[in-house]
Structure formats: structure tokens, C-alpha cells
Design a protein around this motif. Structure first.
Motif, PDB file in Angstrom:
ATOM      1  N   ILE A  80       0.797  -1.212   0.000  1.00  9.81           N
ATOM      2  CA  ILE A  80       0.000   0.000   0.000  1.00  9.81           C
ATOM      3  C   ILE A  80       0.837   1.273   0.000  1.00  9.81           C
ATOM      4  CG2 ILE A  80      -0.239   0.043   2.519  1.00  9.81           C
ATOM      5  CD1 ILE A  80      -2.908   1.087  -0.084  1.00  9.81           C
ATOM      6  N   LEU A  95      -6.806  -4.490   4.195  1.00  4.02           N
ATOM      7  CA  LEU A  95      -7.112  -3.059   4.147  1.00  4.02           C
ATOM      8  C   LEU A  95      -8.603  -2.803   4.309  1.00  4.02           C
ATOM      9  CD1 LEU A  95      -4.991  -2.020   1.017  1.00  4.02           C
ATOM     10  CD2 LEU A  95      -4.339  -1.757   3.424  1.00  4.02           C
ATOM     11  N   ALA A  97     -11.346   0.456   3.554  1.00  5.90           N
ATOM     12  CA  ALA A  97     -11.499   1.739   2.870  1.00  5.90           C
ATOM     13  C   ALA A  97     -12.715   2.433   3.472  1.00  5.90           C
ATOM     14  CB  ALA A  97     -11.682   1.530   1.371  1.00  5.90           C
ATOM     15  N   PHE A 133      -7.794   4.675   3.308  1.00  4.86           N
ATOM     16  CA  PHE A 133      -7.365   3.287   3.425  1.00  4.86           C
ATOM     17  C   PHE A 133      -6.461   3.121   4.649  1.00  4.86           C
ATOM     18  CE2 PHE A 133      -8.767   3.597  -0.864  1.00  4.86           C
ATOM     19  CZ  PHE A 133      -9.131   2.316  -1.268  1.00  4.86           C
ATOM     20  N   ALA A 158     -12.331   0.804  -3.930  1.00  9.11           N
ATOM     21  CA  ALA A 158     -11.991  -0.195  -2.906  1.00  9.11           C
ATOM     22  C   ALA A 158     -11.643  -1.539  -3.525  1.00  9.11           C
ATOM     23  CB  ALA A 158     -13.151  -0.337  -1.919  1.00  9.11           C
ATOM     24  N   TYR A 161      -8.068  -2.459  -4.527  1.00 11.72           N
ATOM     25  CA  TYR A 161      -7.127  -2.815  -3.459  1.00 11.72           C
ATOM     26  C   TYR A 161      -7.535  -4.074  -2.701  1.00 11.72           C
ATOM     27  CZ  TYR A 161      -5.532   1.963  -4.251  1.00 11.72           C
ATOM     28  OH  TYR A 161      -5.055   3.121  -4.828  1.00 11.72           O
ATOM     29  N   ALA A 163      -9.999  -4.214  -0.769  1.00 16.03           N
ATOM     30  CA  ALA A 163     -10.303  -3.669   0.556  1.00 16.03           C
ATOM     31  C   ALA A 163     -11.787  -3.775   0.862  1.00 16.03           C
ATOM     32  CB  ALA A 163      -9.862  -2.209   0.631  1.00 16.03           C
ATOM     33  N   SER A 226      -5.063  -8.418   1.600  1.00 18.82           N
ATOM     34  CA  SER A 226      -5.589  -7.645   0.471  1.00 18.82           C
ATOM     35  C   SER A 226      -4.523  -7.668  -0.621  1.00 18.82           C
ATOM     36  CB  SER A 226      -5.875  -6.190   0.879  1.00 18.82           C
ATOM     37  OG  SER A 226      -6.979  -6.110   1.747  1.00 18.82           O
TER      38      SER A 226
END
Length: 377
Positions: A80, A95, A97, A133, A158, A161, A163, A226
């Protein structure tokens, strides 16, 4: 008498010739001056171009050197933000978000300075919201928020990622998208245990996520990774010889509403950008000023969908971007393949034209710049 007249005529002719010589002389010197100015201008352009190429080459070299010169032999960069991690199992830690409110009644935001990556995104009525994030496993005892409702474009980002979207309600399109595509999300409407209401803030600007309770939820469901493709990073250095002529020390973002005007000022001693909002230093609930190692301004096209002024944001067509780091802003462009692939940024000129942008390790803020927003730097 005739001799006198002849003498006068000769004198007048001499004066005319002298004036003609003077005019010619002045024109000559003017032309010389223009040529000198033109030569200086061309020299400036050449030097600027050479410096730009040298700076871009230095960035590329730094990445190779820094990757070879890591703090520990077996460390790897976290996906990240590029930070070096000794435990390789945590380079892709899970992660979240979080959709965070930016209304004046929701300030200061909670834990915003602790986010690894933040998107500043236009929402309806010119009121921006943050999509922040957070790496879950290296933080404790945090309240995050105020949490607001979901939009389809929050979900799309999102997904890039892997997330989980943290939100409180959502537009009909967003909630339908979550249900239909079975997307990772946690909605306060149905999961109150993991949230709390702050009595010092008025509804709907008072919903906070409790991170410690969220960890229980993630542990029960075995959410611990993630996965996504990492951007390129280099180790951040302290800048000692910044050329102020090429530097961008003050960056302003405005959408015509003073309460949402943003100013980023470059701090050369820390090699970071410090954020102000509505003319004041922006801090979170802990008094920590918002800062970033990298700033990205991504130009996007938007469309108003309904009477509530909800927006559709084009996140796949690509377009212009500006990336600022180390005190310098450069023109770039962004690309994104359809699906869950991550948006990437590429240099738009110079020696590294077409090569992917290399960011500093640390926090990154991405501003979506729509048709109603202006960036000055």
C-alpha cells in the motif's frame, strides 16, 4: 544670396544623413538586443529541459539503489505505501477503505492522519468526501470517521485494493451493487456493534468505526490479506538542494466553495506536503496535521445522475494527471483497465516518457479533479 541658400541646403542634407545614421544605429542595437534576449530564452529552455531529464533519471537511479540498499536483507516493501516490512506475511495485510465525511460539521475527522492512502473525491453538491485506506493489523484503539454513505465509485476504488468498504448506508445504486456483486463491505445500518455515535457531533456526522471491534469481525471471517499490484516506490530522502525556480511550494485546489478549499504547502525540511482546509491548518481529532509524501491530482469526468445531484465518475477512460513529490510537480497521465485492476500513473514527457511514476515511501493523497475544480501550482 545664392551661396547662402546652397549652404543651407547642404546643411539640411547633412542633418538628414546624420539622423538617418542615428536611426540605423538604433535599429542595429535593437536587433542586437532582440537576438541576445532570444539566445538567453533558448538557453533557458535548454537548461530547463536538461534539468528535467537529469531529475527524472535520478529518480530512476534512486529506485535501483534503494532497493539494493534496504534496511534489512530480507525486508520487502508493503504493497500500500512501500514501507519496508520485516514480516513478509504482512506486506499485503488486510485493508479497509472508510468513507469519511468532510462536511464542516464533521471536522475534525477522526484518525485521518493515520491513513496510508486517502482519496479526496467530489460528491453531490460540491461536498467532497474522503476514501481513507487503513492497514488493519498495525493499528490499535482507533476510532475512524465520521463514516458516511457509499457510492458506486467508492466501491470501484476499494475493489482495486481488495479492501473492505466501511460505510453508513448508501445510494440505491451502491447498495444494489454490493448485493449483486457480493462486494466486501460493512454497513453500519446492520452492524451497529462495530460502530459508535459521538455525542459531540450532530447526526448524520457522528458515526465512528471502532477499529478494535472491527478486528474481531475480520478475525472471525478470516480476512487477513488484500492483494493488488503495487505501485513503484523509492525511499524518501531529505532534499538539500531544491531548485526553487522549478519547485511547487504551494498547491491550491478550489471548487468555488471556500469551506472546501485546500492548500498543500511543501515542507522542505521533512520532504512532505502539509494540508490546510478552508484557510486553516487541517488536523484530525488527535491534533495531528494532515500531511503526505505524495500528491496525485487525477482529472476525471463526472455526470449528475439524479435530482439529489449524485454523481457518476468515469474511472476507466484514463486522462491527465499531475504528480507532486520532492517539491516538484510533473505532468503525467492515468490509465486503468476494466475490472479490478489498479489505476496507474505514467510520466507524460521527458526522458521517462511513458514510464510508470515512482513515488516516495509513505502517505499518498489522490484528489479527483472534476470539471468544477481547479488546481494551481
Amino acid at each position: 544670396m545664392i551661396k547662402f541658400i546652397k549652404r543651407k541646403i547642404e546643411e539640411n542634407n547633412l542633418k538628414i544623413k546624420e539622423k538617418s545614421k542615428q536611426k540605423s544605429s538604433r535599429l542595429f542595437y535593437i536587433l542586437i538586443g532582440i537576438l541576445v534576449v532570444l539566445a538567453l530564452f533558448l538557453s533557458f529552455v535548454f537548461v530547463f529541459r536538461e534539468k528535467q531529464v537529469v531529475n527524472e533519471n535520478k529518480i530512476s537511479e534512486n529506485v535501483v539503489e534503494n532497493n539494493q540498499d534496504m534496511a534489512c536483507e530480507n525486508c520487502q516493501r508493503r504493497l500500500i505505501d512501500g514501507k519496508l516490512i520485516e514480516d513478509n506475511n504482512k506486506t499485503n495485510s488486510f485493508l479497509i477503505a472508510s468513507v469519511i465525511d468532510n462536511h464542516p460539521d464533521a471536522r475534525p475527522a477522526f484518525s485521518l492522519s493515520s491513513a496510508e492512502l486517502v482519496y479526496d473525491i467530489p460528491a453531490e453538491g460540491g461536498i467532497n468526501r474522503y476514501l481513507a485506506f487503513f492497514v488493519v493489523d498495525d493499528k490499535n484503539d482507533l476510532d475512524i470517521g465520521p463514516i458516511r454513505s457509499a457510492r458506486p465509485y467508492f466501491l470501484d476504488i476499494a475493489q482495486e485494493y481488495g479492501a473492505m468498504l466501511i460505510h453508513c448506508g448508501g445510494s440505491p445504486e451502491a447498495l444494489a451493487k454490493i448485493s449483486k456483486e457480493k462486494l466486501l463491505s460493512l454497513n453500519e445500518f446492520y452492524n451497529e456493534y462495530y460502530f459508535r455515535r459521538n455525542s459531540n457531533y450532530l447526526a448524520p456526522h457522528n458515526v465512528l468505526l471502532n477499529l478494535d471491534r472491527l478486528k474481531e469481525y475480520l478475525l472471525e471471517r478470516n480476512y487477513d490479506k488484500s492483494n493488488f499490484k503495487q505501485w513503484k516506490f523509492k525511499d524518501k530522502e531529505i532534499i538539500k538542494d531544491l531548485d526553487l525556480f522549478f519547485a511547487s511550494l504551494d498547491i491550491k485546489i478550489s471548487n468555488g466553495q471556500k469551506q472546501y478549499e485546500v492548500d498543500w504547502s511543501y515542507d522542505i525540511n521533512q520532504n512532505v506536503y502539509l494540508r490546510s482546509l478552508a484557510g486553516k491548518k487541517q488536523v484530525d481529532d488527535g491534533g495531528n496535521q494532515i500531511k503526505a509524501e505524495n500528491l496525485i491530482f487525477q482529472f476525471v469526468e463526472t455526470e449528475v445522475l439524479d435530482s439529489a445531484l449524485r454523481l457518476k465518475i468515469d474511472l476507466v477512460s484514463g486522462g491527465k494527471a499531475i504528480v507532486c513529490l520532492d517539491g516538484i510537480c510533473k505532468e503525467t497521465y492515468w490509465e486503468k483497465d476494466k475490472g479490478d485492476n489498479r489505476t496507474r500513473y505514467f510520466y507524460d514527457n521527458g526522458e521517462n516518457n511513458g514510464k510508470e511514476v515512482i513515488l516516495n515511501v509513505g502517505q499518498t493523497w489522490i484528489h479527483f479533479i472534476d470539471e468544477n475544480t481547479e488546481v494551481k501550482y
